[in-house]
Design a protein around this motif. Structure first.
Motif, PDB file in Angstrom:
ATOM      1  N   CYS A  34       0.794  -1.247   0.086  1.00 16.29           N
ATOM      2  CA  CYS A  34      -0.061   0.012  -0.133  1.00 16.29           C
ATOM      3  C   CYS A  34       0.779   1.312   0.236  1.00 16.29           C
ATOM      4  CB  CYS A  34      -0.856   0.029   1.137  1.00 16.29           C
ATOM      5  SG  CYS A  34      -2.101  -1.286   1.057  1.00 16.29           S
ATOM      6  N   GLY A  35       2.235   1.062   0.011  1.00 14.71           N
ATOM      7  CA  GLY A  35       2.954   2.244  -0.104  1.00 14.71           C
ATOM      8  C   GLY A  35       3.282   3.037   1.210  1.00 14.71           C
ATOM      9  N   HIS A  36       3.197   2.266   2.332  1.00 12.31           N
ATOM     10  CA  HIS A  36       3.488   2.908   3.540  1.00 12.31           C
ATOM     11  C   HIS A  36       5.038   2.391   3.928  1.00 12.31           C
ATOM     12  CE1 HIS A  36      -0.624   3.920   4.661  1.00 12.31           C
ATOM     13  NE2 HIS A  36      -0.915   2.730   4.245  1.00 12.31           N
ATOM     14  N   ASN A  37       5.894   3.193   3.028  1.00 16.45           N
ATOM     15  CA  ASN A  37       7.189   2.777   3.200  1.00 16.45           C
ATOM     16  C   ASN A  37       7.805   3.079   4.540  1.00 16.45           C
ATOM     17  OD1 ASN A  37       6.628   2.582   0.301  1.00 16.45           O
ATOM     18  ND2 ASN A  37       7.330   4.542  -0.243  1.00 16.45           N
ATOM     19  N   HIS A  38       7.597   4.025   5.100  1.00 16.91           N
ATOM     20  CA  HIS A  38       8.484   4.263   6.673  1.00 16.91           C
ATOM     21  C   HIS A  38       7.903   3.111   7.582  1.00 16.91           C
ATOM     22  CE1 HIS A  38      10.407   7.668   5.064  1.00 16.91           C
ATOM     23  NE2 HIS A  38       9.220   8.461   5.083  1.00 16.91           N
ATOM     24  N   LYS A 209      19.523  -5.760   1.843  1.00 12.08           N
ATOM     25  CA  LYS A 209      19.855  -4.741   1.494  1.00 12.08           C
ATOM     26  C   LYS A 209      19.501  -3.836   2.949  1.00 12.08           C
ATOM     27  CE  LYS A 209      18.669  -4.912  -3.193  1.00 12.08           C
ATOM     28  NZ  LYS A 209      17.657  -4.280  -4.419  1.00 12.08           N
ATOM     29  N   THR A 210      20.121  -2.719   3.234  1.00 13.46           N
ATOM     30  CA  THR A 210      19.944  -1.858   4.220  1.00 13.46           C
ATOM     31  C   THR A 210      18.841  -0.840   4.160  1.00 13.46           C
ATOM     32  OG1 THR A 210      21.367  -0.072   3.719  1.00 13.46           O
ATOM     33  CG2 THR A 210      22.367  -1.921   4.982  1.00 13.46           C
ATOM     34  N   ALA A 211      18.169  -0.417   5.202  1.00  9.29           N
ATOM     35  CA  ALA A 211      17.160   0.356   4.978  1.00  9.29           C
ATOM     36  C   ALA A 211      17.517   1.576   4.256  1.00  9.29           C
ATOM     37  CB  ALA A 211      16.597   0.651   6.304  1.00  9.29           C
ATOM     38  N   ALA A 212      18.654   2.279   4.338  1.00 10.41           N
ATOM     39  CA  ALA A 212      19.173   3.388   3.797  1.00 10.41           C
ATOM     40  C   ALA A 212      19.178   3.320   2.259  1.00 10.41           C
ATOM     41  CB  ALA A 212      20.429   3.934   4.571  1.00 10.41           C
ATOM     42  N   GLU A 213      19.707   2.319   1.979  1.00  8.54           N
ATOM     43  CA  GLU A 213      19.958   2.107   0.318  1.00  8.54           C
ATOM     44  C   GLU A 213      18.804   1.398  -0.513  1.00  8.54           C
ATOM     45  OE1 GLU A 213      23.129  -0.898  -0.037  1.00  8.54           O
ATOM     46  OE2 GLU A 213      21.760  -2.399   0.439  1.00  8.54           O
ATOM     47  N   TYR A 214      17.706   0.987   0.364  1.00  8.90           N
ATOM     48  CA  TYR A 214      16.801   0.626  -0.496  1.00  8.90           C
ATOM     49  C   TYR A 214      15.589   1.565  -0.703  1.00  8.90           C
ATOM     50  CZ  TYR A 214      12.837  -2.467  -1.905  1.00  8.90           C
ATOM     51  OH  TYR A 214      11.860  -2.938  -2.866  1.00  8.90           O
TER      52      TYR A 214
END
Length: 286
Positions: A34-38, A209-214
């Protein structure tokens, strides 16, 4: 999704740590789709850390197993509350009511620290005053959700839902994807009914993958009925206004009849414009 939500509420209210982690894990695919990325990234990291809690902090893990990952304001079984809810119900409430920081005390760092550090002392004074006066605050064993007033309200809401489903029956032989409230049929590319599979595909791409790079891509998310409410005219995407389309179709139908004046005795809209700016946005009250 409703089952997941019910299990999550049960885990929080009863202090069930294993069920809490299970339901958060089940939510992941829907959050990603649904796009709730955070929320997706935060929950992903949270589950990774909590799954190894028994090795990193065995004492904290044991306390969580005993139901101490939630806060209880009473000894009742179904009384566990999430920590963020307690912050709103207790800390923020006392901060904004009589004696709080917003009532003339100020909000500087020193005043905030003084106010926070004084709360345990205030609790001791409160307990001492209750013992002195012989007055105490107790809660009953009865769950508030089983009172007669609550049962009557739930019964009334149940009838509302049943009446709505009788008028907008989703259980028909029509296998197409459509909105039961408006009757609008979905575009062939709409795949919101497969949200779990779409979300799982996103989670698989996040592995390693890390959260920062994805970075999440909108094209990987589910396509809803609303996002496909547009057509292309000469290669340009044009958003359809349901109300305007309804009005024009009504006028065309009226011209084809002899009783043209009778048609305009009624308001030509799919929702009352006196109350709504759009089909989903109420006007501000005057």
């Amino acid at each position: 999704m409703v089952d997941i939500l019910c299990k999550y509420i049960r885990a929080e209210r009863t202090g069930n740590w294993e069920l809490h982690l299970q339901t958060v894990s089940e939510m992941l695919s829907y959050l990603a789709a649904c796009g709730h990325n955070h929320y997706t990234k935060s929950a992903w990291i949270y589950l990774q850390r909590m799954s190894n809690l028994h090795n990193d902090h065995p004492d904290v893990y044991q306390h969580f197993r005993e139901g101490l990952h939630v806060v209880r304001r009473s000894d009742r079984y179904w009384a566990g509350l999430s920590s963020d809810l307690i912050i709103e119900q207790v800390l923020m409430r006392s901060l904004k009511t009589s004696g709080g920081l917003t009532r003339g005390r100020g909000m500087t760092e020193q005043q905030r620290l003084t106010w926070l550090l004084s709360k345990p002392a205030c609790a001791d004074v409160n307990c001492a005053m209750q013992e002195l006066t012989g007055v105490s605050y107790n809660t009953g064993e009865q769950n508030k959700d089983i009172t007669k007033a609550r049962q009557a309200r739930d019964w009334k809401d149940t009838h509302k839902i049943l009446k709505y489903l009788r008028d907008m029956n989703p259980f028909t032989s029509d296998t197409s994807l459509r909105s039961i409230s408006t009757g609008v049929h979905a575009h062939s590319t709409v795949n919101v009914d497969k949200a779990k599979d779409v979300g799982n595909a996103i989670l698989i791409s996040m592995e390693g993958k890390t959260a920062a790079e994805y970075n999440f891509k909108k094209k990987d998310q589910v396509i809803t009925l609303d996002t496909k409410n547009a057509v292309k005219v000469d290669g340009i995407a044009v958003q359809i206004d349901p109300q305007l389309l309804f009005q024009r179709l009504t006028i065309i139908a009226a011209k084809a009849t002899e009783n043209f004046e009778d048609v305009f005795r009624y308001e030509l809209c799919s929702y009352p414009p006196a109350l709504f700016d759009s089909s989903l946005l109420l006007r501000e009250p005057q």
